[in-house]
Scaffold this active site. Structure first.
Site, PDB file in Angstrom:
ATOM      1  N   GLY A 138       4.900  -1.019  -9.901  1.00 34.07           N
ATOM      2  CA  GLY A 138       3.777  -1.724  -9.319  1.00 34.07           C
ATOM      3  C   GLY A 138       2.597  -0.803  -9.080  1.00 34.07           C
ATOM      4  O   GLY A 138       2.764   0.382  -8.787  1.00 34.07           O
ATOM      5  N   SER A 139       1.403  -1.343  -9.214  1.00 34.01           N
ATOM      6  CA  SER A 139       0.201  -0.571  -8.894  1.00 34.01           C
ATOM      7  C   SER A 139       0.069  -0.450  -7.380  1.00 34.01           C
ATOM      8  O   SER A 139       0.786  -1.087  -6.618  1.00 34.01           O
ATOM      9  CB  SER A 139      -1.022  -1.252  -9.501  1.00 34.01           C
ATOM     10  N   GLY A 140      -0.856   0.382  -6.951  1.00 39.14           N
ATOM     11  CA  GLY A 140      -1.039   0.637  -5.534  1.00 39.14           C
ATOM     12  C   GLY A 140      -0.443   1.942  -5.081  1.00 39.14           C
ATOM     13  O   GLY A 140      -0.589   2.327  -3.917  1.00 39.14           O
ATOM     14  N   HIS A 141       0.252   2.649  -6.011  1.00 42.35           N
ATOM     15  CA  HIS A 141       0.877   3.934  -5.680  1.00 42.35           C
ATOM     16  C   HIS A 141       0.157   5.096  -6.367  1.00 42.35           C
ATOM     17  O   HIS A 141       0.714   6.186  -6.474  1.00 42.35           O
ATOM     18  CB  HIS A 141       2.341   3.934  -6.101  1.00 42.35           C
ATOM     19  N   LYS A 147      12.248   3.939 -11.065  1.00 39.52           N
ATOM     20  CA  LYS A 147      12.532   3.977  -9.628  1.00 39.52           C
ATOM     21  C   LYS A 147      13.490   2.843  -9.280  1.00 39.52           C
ATOM     22  O   LYS A 147      13.408   1.753  -9.831  1.00 39.52           O
ATOM     23  CB  LYS A 147      11.245   3.831  -8.812  1.00 39.52           C
ATOM     24  N   ASP A 196      12.055  -3.474 -11.070  1.00 43.76           N
ATOM     25  CA  ASP A 196      11.853  -2.429 -12.071  1.00 43.76           C
ATOM     26  C   ASP A 196      13.110  -2.238 -12.914  1.00 43.76           C
ATOM     27  O   ASP A 196      13.045  -2.163 -14.150  1.00 43.76           O
ATOM     28  CB  ASP A 196      11.497  -1.104 -11.383  1.00 43.76           C
ATOM     29  N   HIS A 223       6.397   0.389  -0.313  1.00 45.75           N
ATOM     30  CA  HIS A 223       5.793  -0.943  -0.312  1.00 45.75           C
ATOM     31  C   HIS A 223       5.636  -1.480   1.106  1.00 45.75           C
ATOM     32  O   HIS A 223       5.318  -2.641   1.303  1.00 45.75           O
ATOM     33  CB  HIS A 223       6.655  -1.932  -1.105  1.00 45.75           C
TER      34      HIS A 223
END
Length: 329
Positions: free
Chosen positions: A53-56, A104, A109, A215
């Protein structure tokens, strides 16, 4: 919600456009924004692919380039990329020697990378990262979460791939690097996912979440805000206790910011952690401090400790040229 965006629907694509444009000497963008990849894939080399996921950011796209990943697949914010993204990335960077997925340990995922591996024509193996010692299972995972220690795995495996090691050897190395790595985080505030528009969770002014996930998943417990030394003590103790009899010797340490903590505070936390580790027989010979595996604008940090041997140290030191890590070239 105050964010530098145009519309929640276009945050990811516009960010990827800017990211690839800013690093066009290293990266190019896949069709329909499905992945980012190295500008010049290397023939005859095992291809390394990760994603999530994006945001990391800068995980994972920031670690694409010489000495690390060949491609990364960005999902929507805190959402797994899809199997077709992974399949397209594998086809784009196929060097004829097979593909290694570095994944991960989050249910979405893991499931989607497994589906992509089943659909792919070439040989694919997977390294699963699960370095988080905070909880044994969480909202998004069965078993331990893969967090900032993923960076260490991607770096050492990436260096070995540049040397020409085969797929099975890289898989074994990745598993060994993951087994040598432990992490734990603490949150002082929540983050706000753009599509949600409100904080993921609520923390009082005098509270912190020990063992938080990247998250915003719950950690070990919510407690009163403590001093930096006390927080470092909690994280170091948890990590070294998890290593058990392995503890001691030389280590790589990542003091990672979650996106909303000043570097001044991150270096202060590193200093506290390093002193605690030294008292317990662990020498920090390699280190990184900064925002490498973030959670949007969350305030807080994580500590990662990877026990080093001669091979892991040499591979960490090997040349790398990515948007987020560059040395030796």
């Amino acid at each position: 919600m105050k964010k530098l965006i145009n519309a929640t629907e276009t945050v990811l694509t516009e960010s990827l456009d800017g990211f690839v444009s800013a690093h066009s000497d290293i990266l190019t963008l896949g069709e329909e924004h499905k992945f980012v990849r190295r500008v010049q894939p290397k023939a005859g080399k095992v291809a390394l692919i990760s994603g999530g996921g994006s945001g990391h950011e800068p995980l994972h796209g920031g670690f694409v380039g010489h000495g690390m990943l060949d491609a990364a697949c960005p999902g929507q914010v805190f959402t797994s990329p899809t199997p077709d993204q992974m399949l397209a990335a594998a086809e784009a960077v196929d060097g004829g020697a097979g593909t290694l997925f570095i994944v991960k340990n989050y249910e979405g995922d893991v499931m989607n990378f497994e589906m992509a591996a089943e659909m792919a024509a070439g040989e694919i193996m997977t390294v699963l990262t699960n370095d988080d010692v905070a909880v044994e299972t969480s909202t998004f995972s069965t078993g331990r979460r893969g967090v900032a220690g993923t960076l260490f795995v991607e770096k050492v495996v990436g260096a070995a791939a540049e040397e020409g090691r085969d797929l099975a050897a890289l898989k074994a190395l990745g598993d060994r690097a993951n087994a040598a790595t432990r992490s734990m985080g603490v949150a002082l505030t929540s983050c706000t996912v753009p599509a949600a528009g409100t904080p993921t969770f609520d923390l009082g002014e005098s509270e912190m979440e020990l063992g938080v996930g990247i998250h915003g998943e719950p950690g070990r417990r919510r407690v009163a805000l403590a001093s930096a030394n006390e927080i470092a003590e909690e994280m170091v103790t948890a990590i070294l206790s998890d290593f058990g009899d392995q503890t001691g010797g030389e280590a790589f340490v990542l003091l990672n910011g979650f996106g909303g903590t000043p570097l001044m505070e991150l270096y202060l936390m590193f200093n506290a952690a390093e002193q605690l580790l030294a008292r317990r027989g662990v020498t920090v010979s390699r280190s990184l401090v900064g925002n490498y595996v973030t959670s949007l604008e969350m305030a807080g940090c994580s500590l990662t400790v990877a026990l080093l041997d001669d091979e892991l140290r040499r591979l960490w030191d090997a040349p790398v040229h990515t948007p987020a890590l560059r040395w030796g070239l």
